[in-house]
Scaffold this motif. Sequence first.
Motif, PDB file in Angstrom:
ATOM      1  N   GLU A   1       0.870  -1.178   0.000  1.00 58.24           N
ATOM      2  CA  GLU A   1       0.000   0.000   0.000  1.00 58.24           C
ATOM      3  C   GLU A   1       0.906   1.226   0.000  1.00 58.24           C
ATOM      4  O   GLU A   1       1.837   1.324   0.800  1.00 58.24           O
ATOM      5  CB  GLU A   1      -0.862  -0.020   1.261  1.00 58.24           C
ATOM      6  N   VAL A   2       0.642   2.148  -0.926  1.00 57.89           N
ATOM      7  CA  VAL A   2       1.434   3.374  -1.003  1.00 57.89           C
ATOM      8  C   VAL A   2       0.960   4.311   0.108  1.00 57.89           C
ATOM      9  O   VAL A   2      -0.214   4.662   0.179  1.00 57.89           O
ATOM     10  CB  VAL A   2       1.285   4.040  -2.382  1.00 57.89           C
ATOM     11  N   ARG A   3       1.884   4.687   0.988  1.00 54.25           N
ATOM     12  CA  ARG A   3       1.560   5.580   2.102  1.00 54.25           C
ATOM     13  C   ARG A   3       1.962   7.018   1.818  1.00 54.25           C
ATOM     14  O   ARG A   3       1.395   7.953   2.370  1.00 54.25           O
ATOM     15  CB  ARG A   3       2.234   5.105   3.385  1.00 54.25           C
ATOM     16  N   SER A   4       2.987   7.202   0.981  1.00 55.40           N
ATOM     17  CA  SER A   4       3.439   8.536   0.551  1.00 55.40           C
ATOM     18  C   SER A   4       4.244   8.330  -0.724  1.00 55.40           C
ATOM     19  O   SER A   4       4.481   7.183  -1.115  1.00 55.40           O
ATOM     20  CB  SER A   4       4.284   9.198   1.649  1.00 55.40           C
ATOM     21  N   PRO A   5       4.697   9.393  -1.372  1.00 55.31           N
ATOM     22  CA  PRO A   5       5.499   9.201  -2.590  1.00 55.31           C
ATOM     23  C   PRO A   5       6.795   8.409  -2.368  1.00 55.31           C
ATOM     24  O   PRO A   5       7.360   7.878  -3.318  1.00 55.31           O
ATOM     25  CB  PRO A   5       5.816  10.626  -3.046  1.00 55.31           C
ATOM     26  N   THR A   6       7.259   8.305  -1.122  1.00 55.67           N
ATOM     27  CA  THR A   6       8.511   7.594  -0.865  1.00 55.67           C
ATOM     28  C   THR A   6       8.365   6.420   0.101  1.00 55.67           C
ATOM     29  O   THR A   6       9.342   5.743   0.391  1.00 55.67           O
ATOM     30  CB  THR A   6       9.572   8.555  -0.284  1.00 55.67           C
ATOM     31  N   ARG A   7       7.165   6.158   0.598  1.00 52.17           N
ATOM     32  CA  ARG A   7       7.002   5.105   1.594  1.00 52.17           C
ATOM     33  C   ARG A   7       5.863   4.159   1.215  1.00 52.17           C
ATOM     34  O   ARG A   7       4.791   4.598   0.808  1.00 52.17           O
ATOM     35  CB  ARG A   7       6.719   5.715   2.964  1.00 52.17           C
ATOM     36  N   ILE A   8       6.136   2.841   1.375  1.00 49.89           N
ATOM     37  CA  ILE A   8       5.087   1.848   1.173  1.00 49.89           C
ATOM     38  C   ILE A   8       5.004   0.945   2.397  1.00 49.89           C
ATOM     39  O   ILE A   8       5.986   0.753   3.107  1.00 49.89           O
ATOM     40  CB  ILE A   8       5.303   1.000  -0.106  1.00 49.89           C
ATOM     41  N   GLN A   9       3.810   0.442   2.629  1.00 46.28           N
ATOM     42  CA  GLN A   9       3.573  -0.558   3.665  1.00 46.28           C
ATOM     43  C   GLN A   9       3.459  -1.901   2.959  1.00 46.28           C
ATOM     44  O   GLN A   9       2.734  -2.024   1.970  1.00 46.28           O
ATOM     45  CB  GLN A   9       2.288  -0.239   4.433  1.00 46.28           C
ATOM     46  N   VAL A  10       4.171  -2.900   3.447  1.00 47.58           N
ATOM     47  CA  VAL A  10       4.234  -4.209   2.797  1.00 47.58           C
ATOM     48  C   VAL A  10       3.693  -5.264   3.747  1.00 47.58           C
ATOM     49  O   VAL A  10       3.968  -5.233   4.944  1.00 47.58           O
ATOM     50  CB  VAL A  10       5.699  -4.558   2.419  1.00 47.58           C
ATOM     51  N   GLU A  11       2.908  -6.213   3.206  1.00 50.54           N
ATOM     52  CA  GLU A  11       2.440  -7.345   3.995  1.00 50.54           C
ATOM     53  C   GLU A  11       2.685  -8.633   3.212  1.00 50.54           C
ATOM     54  O   GLU A  11       2.093  -8.854   2.160  1.00 50.54           O
ATOM     55  CB  GLU A  11       0.961  -7.224   4.342  1.00 50.54           C
ATOM     56  N   PHE A  12       3.590  -9.462   3.739  1.00 42.06           N
ATOM     57  CA  PHE A  12       3.911 -10.723   3.083  1.00 42.06           C
ATOM     58  C   PHE A  12       2.779 -11.722   3.284  1.00 42.06           C
ATOM     59  O   PHE A  12       2.209 -11.816   4.356  1.00 42.06           O
ATOM     60  CB  PHE A  12       5.241 -11.276   3.599  1.00 42.06           C
ATOM     61  N   LYS A  13       2.473 -12.454   2.221  1.00 42.23           N
ATOM     62  CA  LYS A  13       1.321 -13.356   2.220  1.00 42.23           C
ATOM     63  C   LYS A  13       1.711 -14.827   2.143  1.00 42.23           C
ATOM     64  O   LYS A  13       1.169 -15.657   2.852  1.00 42.23           O
ATOM     65  CB  LYS A  13       0.408 -13.047   1.023  1.00 42.23           C
ATOM     66  N   GLU A  14       2.658 -15.156   1.220  1.00 47.54           N
ATOM     67  CA  GLU A  14       2.880 -16.561   0.895  1.00 47.54           C
ATOM     68  C   GLU A  14       4.315 -16.787   0.428  1.00 47.54           C
ATOM     69  O   GLU A  14       4.894 -15.968  -0.274  1.00 47.54           O
ATOM     70  CB  GLU A  14       1.904 -16.914  -0.225  1.00 47.54           C
ATOM     71  N   GLY A  15       4.844 -17.937   0.814  1.00 46.94           N
ATOM     72  CA  GLY A  15       6.134 -18.383   0.299  1.00 46.94           C
ATOM     73  C   GLY A  15       5.902 -19.483  -0.712  1.00 46.94           C
ATOM     74  O   GLY A  15       4.974 -20.279  -0.565  1.00 46.94           O
ATOM     75  N   THR A  16       6.727 -19.516  -1.750  1.00 47.67           N
ATOM     76  CA  THR A  16       6.593 -20.533  -2.792  1.00 47.67           C
ATOM     77  C   THR A  16       7.946 -21.188  -3.032  1.00 47.67           C
ATOM     78  O   THR A  16       8.940 -20.495  -3.225  1.00 47.67           O
ATOM     79  CB  THR A  16       6.092 -19.908  -4.114  1.00 47.67           C
TER      80      THR A  16
END
Length: 170
Positions: A59-74
Amino acid sequence: MRYTAFSELLPLLAVGSIPLVKVEKIGQSIDTSSLTIENSTTLSSPVSTLSFSASASFEVRSPTRIQVEFKEGTFKPPEIKSSIDLPESINIFGQNINLSSIQQSLNPLQNAVEGIARTISGQPPLKIPIPGERTKSWLLITYLDKDLRISRGDGGLFVLVKEGSPLLDY
């Protein structure tokens, strides 16, 4: 990825110092239309190539920062090479060890290796959900141009070069 100070990746990078094992690639693919990221790694040995990845949404939080949520390993099934290709020699603890006699003794195993390769190649990847609180992370883009991205996250510093960039030649 050309550099990281992310402590959780350091053991993976150390694998490349094990004789006969090489870190072929550590990469990241970003799909801005679906807001997903895939971090991938490929390791190789004289016998096989192993690839695994972790997928995440962001999810883009600002022009320079994103929030990441890992879901799955393959974990993809290993790609068994059609022939065992050892180097002529390897250096272990300063000792040069000649492998040419071992290579000759492995030649009769080629048919068995080819049969295993055919069996494994048709298997589907193993997908594992990533549970727990460590699935969430953030990333701050410090520098970005057409070839290079430098970012910091709650896990460390990352320097990535775009595939096909002339910077990869250095």
